[in-house]
Design a protein around this motif. Structure first.
Motif, PDB file in Angstrom:
ATOM      1  N   ALA A  71       8.444 -11.917  -9.702  1.00  0.00           N
ATOM      2  CA  ALA A  71       8.002 -10.731  -8.970  1.00  0.00           C
ATOM      3  C   ALA A  71       7.705  -9.572  -9.917  1.00  0.00           C
ATOM      4  O   ALA A  71       8.091  -9.579 -11.095  1.00  0.00           O
ATOM      5  N   SER A  72       7.027  -8.575  -9.394  1.00  0.00           N
ATOM      6  CA  SER A  72       6.811  -7.308 -10.083  1.00  0.00           C
ATOM      7  C   SER A  72       7.247  -6.181  -9.162  1.00  0.00           C
ATOM      8  O   SER A  72       6.907  -6.173  -7.975  1.00  0.00           O
ATOM      9  N   VAL A  73       8.000  -5.240  -9.723  1.00  0.00           N
ATOM     10  CA  VAL A  73       8.324  -4.001  -9.022  1.00  0.00           C
ATOM     11  C   VAL A  73       7.393  -2.940  -9.574  1.00  0.00           C
ATOM     12  O   VAL A  73       7.479  -2.577 -10.751  1.00  0.00           O
ATOM     13  N   LEU A  74       6.469  -2.478  -8.749  1.00  0.00           N
ATOM     14  CA  LEU A  74       5.402  -1.582  -9.175  1.00  0.00           C
ATOM     15  C   LEU A  74       5.730  -0.155  -8.780  1.00  0.00           C
ATOM     16  O   LEU A  74       6.006   0.120  -7.605  1.00  0.00           O
ATOM     17  N   VAL A  75       5.682   0.749  -9.759  1.00  0.00           N
ATOM     18  CA  VAL A  75       6.024   2.148  -9.516  1.00  0.00           C
ATOM     19  C   VAL A  75       4.859   3.027  -9.975  1.00  0.00           C
ATOM     20  O   VAL A  75       4.331   2.842 -11.080  1.00  0.00           O
ATOM     21  N   ASP A  76       4.473   3.966  -9.124  1.00  0.00           N
ATOM     22  CA  ASP A  76       3.387   4.892  -9.444  1.00  0.00           C
ATOM     23  C   ASP A  76       3.934   6.093 -10.215  1.00  0.00           C
ATOM     24  O   ASP A  76       4.881   6.747  -9.768  1.00  0.00           O
ATOM     25  N   ILE A  77       3.316   6.354 -11.379  1.00  0.00           N
ATOM     26  CA  ILE A  77       3.722   7.492 -12.211  1.00  0.00           C
ATOM     27  C   ILE A  77       2.454   8.170 -12.726  1.00  0.00           C
ATOM     28  O   ILE A  77       1.663   7.546 -13.443  1.00  0.00           O
ATOM     29  N   ALA A  78       2.269   9.394 -12.355  1.00  0.00           N
ATOM     30  CA  ALA A  78       1.160  10.210 -12.872  1.00  0.00           C
ATOM     31  C   ALA A  78      -0.179   9.492 -12.759  1.00  0.00           C
ATOM     32  O   ALA A  78      -0.981   9.482 -13.692  1.00  0.00           O
ATOM     33  N   ARG A 135       6.873  -0.602  -5.071  1.00  0.00           N
ATOM     34  CA  ARG A 135       6.348  -1.698  -4.244  1.00  0.00           C
ATOM     35  C   ARG A 135       6.699  -3.032  -4.902  1.00  0.00           C
ATOM     36  O   ARG A 135       6.557  -3.188  -6.123  1.00  0.00           O
ATOM     37  N   LEU A 136       7.125  -3.981  -4.106  1.00  0.00           N
ATOM     38  CA  LEU A 136       7.402  -5.335  -4.598  1.00  0.00           C
ATOM     39  C   LEU A 136       6.177  -6.202  -4.369  1.00  0.00           C
ATOM     40  O   LEU A 136       5.635  -6.237  -3.260  1.00  0.00           O
ATOM     41  N   SER A 137       5.755  -6.896  -5.414  1.00  0.00           N
ATOM     42  CA  SER A 137       4.630  -7.823  -5.307  1.00  0.00           C
ATOM     43  C   SER A 137       5.036  -9.145  -5.929  1.00  0.00           C
ATOM     44  O   SER A 137       5.545  -9.180  -7.055  1.00  0.00           O
ATOM     45  N   ASP A 138       4.825 -10.227  -5.182  1.00  0.00           N
ATOM     46  CA  ASP A 138       5.177 -11.550  -5.691  1.00  0.00           C
ATOM     47  C   ASP A 138       4.347 -12.575  -4.948  1.00  0.00           C
ATOM     48  O   ASP A 138       4.299 -12.573  -3.707  1.00  0.00           O
ATOM     49  N   LEU A 139       3.675 -13.448  -5.673  1.00  0.00           N
ATOM     50  CA  LEU A 139       2.843 -14.476  -5.074  1.00  0.00           C
ATOM     51  C   LEU A 139       3.697 -15.334  -4.148  1.00  0.00           C
ATOM     52  O   LEU A 139       4.753 -15.840  -4.537  1.00  0.00           O
TER      53      LEU A 139
END
Length: 823
Positions: A272-279, A305-309
């Motif tokens: 999985a990827s934990v995606l975080v928005d920064i600037a 946001r969690l993203s995982d195929l």
């Protein structure tokens, strides 16, 4: 206890205490040291590790770094800077002992060119380890530069301080920002620069940031007598977000965030990827083997946001604050996935390539970077056939292959949400190639520098496509794939030997076997020359040469190398005599039946006109300029430029790859007993068994025995005998017009062909599927559009016993010259 025993006990105890103290100091402290013959095991390891003797290591209990020494021509690999050495550069950076270096190079201030010295300025005993790289003003045309690499205990970063001093009388412009490579993705967040590993699943990322928090200018001018200084920190971590957070914490206020990503059954979501928005940028964090994530964020509220195929996305808000750790957990449902069990006819696990093709409205999935075996684009390459791949719910057509000797297996499957689907398959080797082995004399992995395919993935790619003999041929580096074959357990499936592709801005060459010095620059490679004849001689004689030395010309521009040396469009004989200095040349293509000097193909939406090098080869043969043809992959990726399409079959007395005798392969290849193919297995001999590559005396002609086999996913419908490159109609056999000569099933064609000759001729047999493609075996990779094709090297027929005399036929066109390739 007597006195001597008591003294021995005390001495042993003191030694043990000192040893423990020294080890504790080393692991809890910091050190700098130079690599010599006795401590090569102390260098950082990993996919991009490039240390040699004379380099320098900085390390503490958290990280280890390697800085290139001031050796001649020092560079990490061919493409660190193509024509310029880069001593004093940061070549490797990793977490201590992780053996996962993914950094090719970071050159502070675009560092390149010769230095006065690289040396230890402080060995760490005073609490700081420093390596400095210096070019004096005298050597730098008035510009002095000093790069200083620093490390202290507890740091998970290194600091690079660079100072330029203009001692000339004129202003000097410099580029102070570091240059680094290579990454699958880069981000700039404020003053911080972040890079992710070529394969994100390797879970290694880097960041650098100026310690004053201000972006570095692209260019700046230093007045005479003035100086300019920069100071950056370079971090390393398990994900881009973690690397960024460490860098950001050095220049501003950040908060610690930690948590876990585990499904409802408690299983870690390791992909999985934990995606975080920064600037305005989105940075990923990757869970570790236990599902844990940890990183730092600038103070404030952030969306994650969690993203995982194979799982639905999920989102959360996290509040980061200094000195107040925050928690971020995700508990997604189990991933939908497919578990594979692919075996051979004996019931043993089998290497394979699997394609996933969406059906009934399901999209064909993208599994990952083109460089990775375990999920590249829509394919998965496995050395064992035992694996699990996450997929979104939906309907799929699964295609399983193992190169062109095995039948394809297809299954329609439905993948349900949060469930695992099983696929069991048996691969059958239906094409009988006994007495021959499948070879690829030219392929690459990351040590070459012009690609970033992990050597491990390249070897799995070989296994999945059933390539049996593959010399190690990295660009400008003598290398050896054998240790990695041993680690993967593939030594019985693939045979390799030490070799090289020697490269420059001109003709390239492959050569093997060679000898390697693993701790010398480029493995001890010889130097390339712009005159290909000199390079051929160098490779022929290197390391005492020998009759078993193979030297081939790679992808030659035939019009230039053989006919038009100065590239002015006028035939001048090229590099005269070159063909006699090489054993073979990569002059294969699908254009052997196209008797034109050029052909057109699309590059994106634009047509591209290319030299037809195979036509040029046929012209050369007709002029008496003999040279054998060898087909290779020249692979630089797994998907889109992997191994397994074009290959060369060579006779072998053994069929078990691990038992292959390289000398035998080279001996047969030098004799021209090579059949080139992108799939069909073509066998051609004379009626009496004389093999391809032979010269025979035969008045009136010869009888050819031609046999073609294909697996169930390709077909051959035409067999053509070329006579001096021409295509006589009487030797053109097609399924439409000669239905009785062609068959369904594995054996497509098995006939004797009488070729009548009134004068000397060379004969080449071509088998092609004009009404089919390789789509089933290659999916959406470009190879799928090729027609199945195979052809032999020539048999020379001397009809009067007075020695073979070439025809001189130029096949309806002037001799190919360099201009034809440029028009």
């Amino acid at each position: 206890m007597n006195r001597q025993a008591w003294l021995r006990l005390v001495a042993g105890s003191v030694f043990a205490i000192l040893l423990v103290t020294a080890v504790t100091a080393q692991r809890g402290g910091v050190e700098a040291f130079e690599i010599g013959a006795t401590n090569t095991n102390e260098m950082p390891l990993g996919k991009e590790a490039d240390g040699i003797l004379g380099d320098f290591v900085l390390r503490n209990d958290k990280v280890e770094a390697l800085i290139g020494g001031n050796q001649p021509d020092r560079r990490a690999n061919m493409m660190t800077e193509y024509d310029t050495p880069t001593p004093g550069t940061l070549y490797d950076l990793d977490l201590r002992g992780a053996a996962n270096d993914q950094l090719t190079a970071l050159r502070p201030g675009d560092q390149r060119g010769a230095l006065n010295w690289v040396r230890i300025a402080s060995d760490g005993r005073d609490g700081i380890a420093v390596v400095e790289a210096v070019r004096t003003a005298a050597k730098g045309n008035g510009l002095a530069v000093r790069h200083e690499y620093r490390l202290q205990p507890g740091w998970q970063h290194i600091v690079v301080r660079s100072e330029w001093k203009n001692e000339s009388r004129e202003p000097v412009e410099i580029a102070p920002a570091p240059v680094w490579k290579e990454f699958s993705k880069r981000w700039q967040v404020g003053a911080a620069h972040v890079g992710d590993a070529i394969d994100p699943f390797d879970k290694r990322a880097y960041a650098w940031i100026p310690l004053n928090g201000q972006p570095l200018p692209a260019k700046t001018t230093i007045a005479p007598g003035q100086s300019f200084t920069t100071e950056i920190a370079v971090t390393v971590a398990g994900s881009p977000l973690a690397a960024y957070g460490m860098a950001a914490a050095l220049t501003g206020e950040t908060g610690e965030v930690s948590g876990a990503v585990r499904d409802s059954g408690g299983q870690p979501a390791v992909h999985a990827s934990v995606l975080v928005d920064i600037a305005g940028q989105t940075l990923p964090a990757y869970p570790d083997a236990e599902g844990r994530v940890a990183f730092r964020l600038p103070a404030g509220s952030h969306q994650a946001r969690l993203s995982d195929l194979g799982r639905p996305d999920a989102s959360a808000t996290v509040q980061a604050a200094a000195r107040r750790p925050a928690r971020l957990d995700f508990n997604p449902p189990p991933a939908s996935a497919v578990r594979f069990n692919v075996r051979d006819e004996a019931g043993q696990p089998s290497a394979c390539k699997v394609q996933f093709l969406g059906r009934n409205g399901t999209a064909t999935p993208y599994l990952g970077t083109d460089y990775r075996a375990a999920g590249c684009d829509h394919q998965y390459h496995s050395s064992t056939g035992q694996f699990r791949q996450q997929l979104p719910p939906g309907d799929y057509l699964v295609r399983i292959t193992r190169g062109p000797e095995y039948d394809l297996v297809e299954q329609e499957i439905t993948v349900k949400a949060a469930e695992e689907t099983a696929v069991n398959a048996t691969l059958r080797r239906t094409v009988d190639t006994r007495g021959w082995v499948s070879t690829d004399f030219h392929a690459h992995s990351t040590p070459s520098g012009d690609n970033y395919c992990n050597t491990r993935d390249r070897l799995i790619n070989f296994a999945a496509e059933h390539v049996e003999f593959a010399p190690t041929t990295e660009h400008n580096r003598i290398f050896d794939w054998q240790p990695e074959l041993d680690r993967l357990g593939l030594s019985r499936q693939i045979r390799t030997i030490i070799g090289i592709e020697l490269t420059g801005r001109g003709q390239h060459f492959n050569a093997f076997p060679l000898k390697r010095d693993p701790y010398a620059q480029d493995g001890g490679s010889p130097k390339w020359s712009s005159d290909p004849r000199i390079t051929a001689h160098i490779l022929r004689d290197a390391f005492d040469g020998g009759s078993n030395r193979w030297v081939q010309a790679n992808h030659p521009v035939v019009g230039e190398i053989f006919n038009d040396r100065n590239r002015d469009g006028i035939e001048d004989g090229g590099y005269v005599g070159f063909e006699s200095l090489v054993d073979a040349a990569e002059v294969w293509s699908t254009e052997i039946l196209n008797l034109n000097p050029s052909y057109e193909r699309m590059r994106g939406n634009e047509p591209q006109v290319l030299e037809n090098r195979t036509f040029g080869w046929l012209q050369l043969l007709n002029q008496g300029r003999h040279m054998w043809c060898v087909a290779v992959s020249d692979a630089h990726r797994i998907f889109g430029n992997g191994v397994g399409s074009w290959r060369t079959y060579v006779p072998s007395r053994v069929d078990v790859p691990g038992d292959i005798d390289p000398d035998e392969i080279i001996r047969h290849s030098k004799a021209g007993r090579m059949m080139v193919t992108n799939g069909p297995f073509l066998e051609v001999t004379l009626d009496d068994g004389t093999p391809i590559g032979s010269t025979v005396i035969a008045a009136g002609g010869v009888t050819l025995k031609v046999r073609v086999q294909t697996p169930n996913w390709m077909d051959v419908d035409r067999v053509q005998v070329l006579v001096n490159g021409r295509q006589p109609a009487e030797y053109n056999f097609t399924r439409d017009r000669h239905a009785r000569m062609f068959r369904d099933g594995v054996v497509n064609f098995d006939e004797k062909i009488e070729v009548k000759l009134q004068r000397d001729a060379h004969l080449i047999v071509v088998a092609v599927g004009e009404k089919s493609t390789l789509e089933k075996g290659w999916g959406r990779s470009w190879e799928s559009g090729m027609r199945p094709m195979a052809y032999t090297n020539p048999i020379y027929v001397d009809t009067d016993g007075k020695g073979f005399r070439p025809s001189g036929d130029t096949l309806g066109h002037p001799i190919l010259v360099a201009r034809a390739a440029r028009n």
